[in-house]
Design an enzyme around this catalytic site. Structure first.
Site, mmCIF file in Angstrom:
data_model
loop_
_atom_site.group_PDB
_atom_site.id
_atom_site.type_symbol
_atom_site.label_atom_id
_atom_site.label_comp_id
_atom_site.label_asym_id
_atom_site.label_seq_id
_atom_site.Cartn_x
_atom_site.Cartn_y
_atom_site.Cartn_z
ATOM 1 C CE LYS A 175 78.766 28.548 37.575
ATOM 2 N NZ LYS A 175 78.753 27.174 38.296
ATOM 3 C CD GLU A 250 90.249 31.304 50.434
ATOM 4 O OE1 GLU A 250 91.200 30.523 50.519
ATOM 5 O OE2 GLU A 250 90.346 32.288 51.184
ATOM 6 C CB CYS A 284 90.237 22.841 49.319
ATOM 7 S SG CYS A 284 89.737 23.949 50.736
ATOM 8 C CD GLU A 385 92.826 20.068 45.027
ATOM 9 O OE1 GLU A 385 92.647 20.635 43.943
ATOM 10 O OE2 GLU A 385 92.507 20.487 45.949
HETATM 11 P P1 NAD Z 1 86.218 24.543 39.630
HETATM 12 O O1 NAD Z 1 87.259 25.354 39.573
HETATM 13 O O2 NAD Z 1 85.921 23.415 38.543
HETATM 14 O O3 NAD Z 1 84.738 25.223 39.757
HETATM 15 C C1 NAD Z 1 84.619 26.056 40.820
HETATM 16 C C2 NAD Z 1 83.521 27.102 40.451
HETATM 17 O O4 NAD Z 1 83.959 27.939 39.273
HETATM 18 C C3 NAD Z 1 82.302 26.403 39.837
HETATM 19 O O5 NAD Z 1 81.254 26.899 40.135
HETATM 20 C C4 NAD Z 1 82.264 26.472 38.265
HETATM 21 O O6 NAD Z 1 81.076 26.162 37.674
HETATM 22 C C5 NAD Z 1 83.035 27.859 38.132
HETATM 23 N N1 NAD Z 1 83.714 27.855 36.750
HETATM 24 C C6 NAD Z 1 84.344 27.143 36.056
HETATM 25 N N2 NAD Z 1 84.821 27.724 34.982
HETATM 26 C C7 NAD Z 1 84.662 28.818 35.138
HETATM 27 C C8 NAD Z 1 85.279 30.075 34.132
HETATM 28 N N3 NAD Z 1 85.823 29.990 33.074
HETATM 29 N N4 NAD Z 1 84.892 31.268 34.586
HETATM 30 C C9 NAD Z 1 84.071 31.314 35.715
HETATM 31 N N5 NAD Z 1 83.590 30.135 36.548
HETATM 32 C C10 NAD Z 1 84.086 29.160 36.231
HETATM 33 O O7 NAD Z 1 86.219 23.616 40.779
HETATM 34 P P2 NAD Z 1 85.418 22.358 41.453
HETATM 35 O O8 NAD Z 1 85.915 21.162 40.907
HETATM 36 O O9 NAD Z 1 84.172 22.875 41.595
HETATM 37 O O10 NAD Z 1 85.849 22.431 42.990
HETATM 38 C C11 NAD Z 1 87.180 21.556 43.284
HETATM 39 C C12 NAD Z 1 88.185 22.793 43.585
HETATM 40 O O11 NAD Z 1 88.080 23.551 44.669
HETATM 41 C C13 NAD Z 1 89.434 21.825 44.140
HETATM 42 O O12 NAD Z 1 90.767 22.156 43.640
HETATM 43 C C14 NAD Z 1 89.606 22.529 45.409
HETATM 44 O O13 NAD Z 1 90.900 22.320 46.055
HETATM 45 C C15 NAD Z 1 89.089 23.858 45.430
HETATM 46 N N6 NAD Z 1 88.523 24.282 46.855
HETATM 47 C C16 NAD Z 1 89.319 25.256 47.417
HETATM 48 C C17 NAD Z 1 88.910 25.900 48.561
HETATM 49 C C18 NAD Z 1 89.777 26.947 49.314
HETATM 50 O O14 NAD Z 1 89.322 27.432 50.082
HETATM 51 N N7 NAD Z 1 91.042 27.014 49.101
HETATM 52 C C19 NAD Z 1 87.919 25.194 49.104
HETATM 53 C C20 NAD Z 1 86.876 24.145 48.473
HETATM 54 C C21 NAD Z 1 87.376 23.755 47.189
#
Ligand code: NAD
Length: 491
Positions: A175, A250, A284, A385
């Site tokens: 997804k 992550e 991240c 963040e």
């Molecule tokens: P997000 O949490 O909003 O979304 C991530 C994914 O989760 C998307 O595909 C989203 O559609 C899905 N999602 C959202 N709500 C959900 C639910 N209720 N159930 C299941 N899936 C759901 O994050 P984002 O804004 O897309 O990305 C940015 C974040 O990702 C930042 O906090 C960043 O630090 C983190 N990130 C972490 C790493 C790591 O390796 N630690 C790497 C990249 C990004």
């Protein structure tokens, strides 16, 4: 103009999704790249059922690991063949520079190869016998796993989950983030071309609260690997607890980047700027909190600001660009709101702090690289963040003060240390609460080295020789070696 194919991959079949449409943008121009049909909860159910069948099929389940590896190698070759096209598509959908997206495509190919190699060399264990039996520990596939990814590094994020999930012998439901679905669909096409048996990979774009949620809750999904924000990760972990399902998370970060008094200043400045402003800070692991000794603070931060003001901001397609647009206008607004908050909290904006002016930037989601100081470490802008090109600078008195400030965070993803003093680097590297510490470098990744967060930055590790183990179940086998029956029931 990028061609968007309005089909998604559900259980081995390319078809129109039955969910709400998804409209990816080019953030450099604000223009829609097309409209594709998103997945629905019913599509997720179809994909999970087809995945379960494909994963249980002896043609896949019975395949020795070195033969599973062949699929991963083929996928790696096809990704590499298509580097140019995939990089251009990724730049169109994320705004990242071509140099950055080319590196991400190559890293995705490298991930498939590395996981293939670990499959060829993974060993099962014969454990020391402590009775009249031989004991073995073996690993088996979970069945169907979910892979939920964010928008900031598509292709690399998806590869990091698809490769070990398939390598572990599973089917995988991917997804991708709603803003950046295109590359994941391309990976689906590549896997199809590589001859991966139908049903093993589904690509299900759409809203997280609908498609992601349906994946997490589906009874056939036995594990979810998630990369994204901490709040979403926590929500997924709650649902996983209800199913008693393993999850890897992550999550977010607010990583300290630390200058020691003896640092090589040129190296530190270059590394700190790369650590926060490359990918427009949408990483991240971005080094978003800078700690500088009081004694050199004014001079060091002054030079950092002078250099930051010179960074070229522009579209990712321009080879001179260093800082591209943010991924989406809504995200740019969220970053701008954080800078406004920093002002309200008493921060001084030393450079940036606004969108660039001029016609070339008018339609894009641009924001200037921004340096802020004068804040207390407890300010929200020092703790939360921002996920954009925004660096907060804080002076420190001595090592104790530094460690206290750097560790005063709910996050623990990464850290950078700039010094020539090997002993100080060792001491600090062991005292900072972070899953990865870079010494005299930053934002470097190796498939061979495990990656993951401490504290609210995550659970579990990706990469490394044990990568596939996160997608398998461990089983113990006891082989009796006695010819006589067990004595207890002998009459
Ligand atoms: P997000 O949490 O909003 O979304 C991530 C994914 O989760 C998307 O595909 C989203 O559609 C899905 N999602 C959202 N709500 C959900 C639910 N209720 N159930 C299941 N899936 C759901 O994050 P984002 O804004 O897309 O990305 C940015 C974040 O990702 C930042 O906090 C960043 O630090 C983190 N990130 C972490 C790493 C790591 O390796 N630690 C790497 C990249 C990004």
């Amino acid at each position: 103009m990028t061609q968007v194919n309005d089909q998604i991959l559900v259980g081995g079949e390319w078809r129109q999704g039955r969910g709400a449409p998804v409209r990816p943008l080019d953030p450099a121009t604000g223009r829609e790249l097309g409209c594709l049909s998103g997945a629905s909860a019913e599509d997720v159910a179809d994909a999970a059922e087809a995945g379960a069948r494909a994963a249980a099929d002896p043609a896949w389940r019975g395949l020795p690991p070195h033969e599973r590896a062949r699929y991963l190698y083929r996928i790696a070759d096809l990704i590499e063949r298509d580097t140019d096209r995939l990089s251009a598509l990724q730049t169109a959908n994320t705004g990242k520079t071509r140099a950055e997206t080319t590196a991400l495509v190559k890293s995705a190919a490298g991930t498939f190869r590395y996981v293939g190699a670990t499959l060829e060399t993974a060993e099962e264990a014969l454990t020391p016998s402590r009775g009249a039996y031989l004991t073995m520990s073996v690993h088996e596939p979970i069945g169907v796993v979910g892979a939920i990814t964010p928008w900031n590094s598509p292709i690399a994020s998806e590869a990091q989950k698809i490769a070990p999930a398939l390598g572990g012998g599973n089917a995988v439901l991917v997804k991708p983030a709603e803003w950046t679905p295109l590359i994941a669909l391309e990976l689906g096409r590549i896997a199809t071309e590589a001859g991966l048996p139908a049903g093993l990979l589904s690509v299900l774009p759409g809203k997280g609260s609908v498609v992601g949620d349906a994946i997490v809750r589906h009874p056939l999904v036995g594990k979810v690997s998630f990369t994204g924000g901490t709040a979403t990760g926590r929500n997924i972990a709650h649902h996983a607890a209800d199913k008693l399902m393993p999850v890897s998370l992550e999550l977010g970060g607010k990583s300290p980047t630390i200058v020691l008094p003896d640092a090589d200043v040129e190296q530190a400045l270059a590394g700190i700027m790369f650590g926060i402003f490359s990918s427009s800070g949408q990483a991240c692991i971005a080094g978003s909190r800078l700690f500088v000794p009081e004694s050199m603070y004014q001079e060091f931060v002054g030079e950092l600001v002078r250099r930051t003001e010179k960074l070229a901001v522009g579209p990712g397609t321009d080879p001179t660009t260093r800082v591209g647009p943010l991924v989406h206008p809504k995200h740019r607004d969220s970053v701008a709101a954080y800078v406004d908050l920093a002002r309200e909290e008493g921060g001084r904006v030393l450079c940036g702090g606004r969108a660039p002016e001029g016609e070339a930037y008018a339609e894009g989601a641009y924001y200037l690289p921004t340096v802020i100081d004068g804040l207390d470490n407890t300010a929200r802008t020092c703790q939360e963040e921002i996920f954009g090109p925004v660096l907060v600078c804080l002076p420190y008195r001595d090592e104790e003060h530094l460690v206290e400030l750097a560790n005063a965070s709910v996050y623990g993803l990464a850290c950078g240390i700039w010094t020539r003093d090997a002993r100080a680097a060792w001491r600090l590297a062991r005292r900072i609460e972070a899953g990865t510490v870079w010494i005299n470098t930053y934002k470097q990744f190796s498939s061979a080295t495990p990656f993951g967060g401490f504290k609210e930055s995550g659970l579990g590790r990706e990469k490394g020789r044990d990568w596939i183990r996160a997608y398998q179940r461990q089983k113990s086998l006891y082989w009796g070696t006695d010819e006589a029956p067990l004595p207890w029931a002998v009459g």
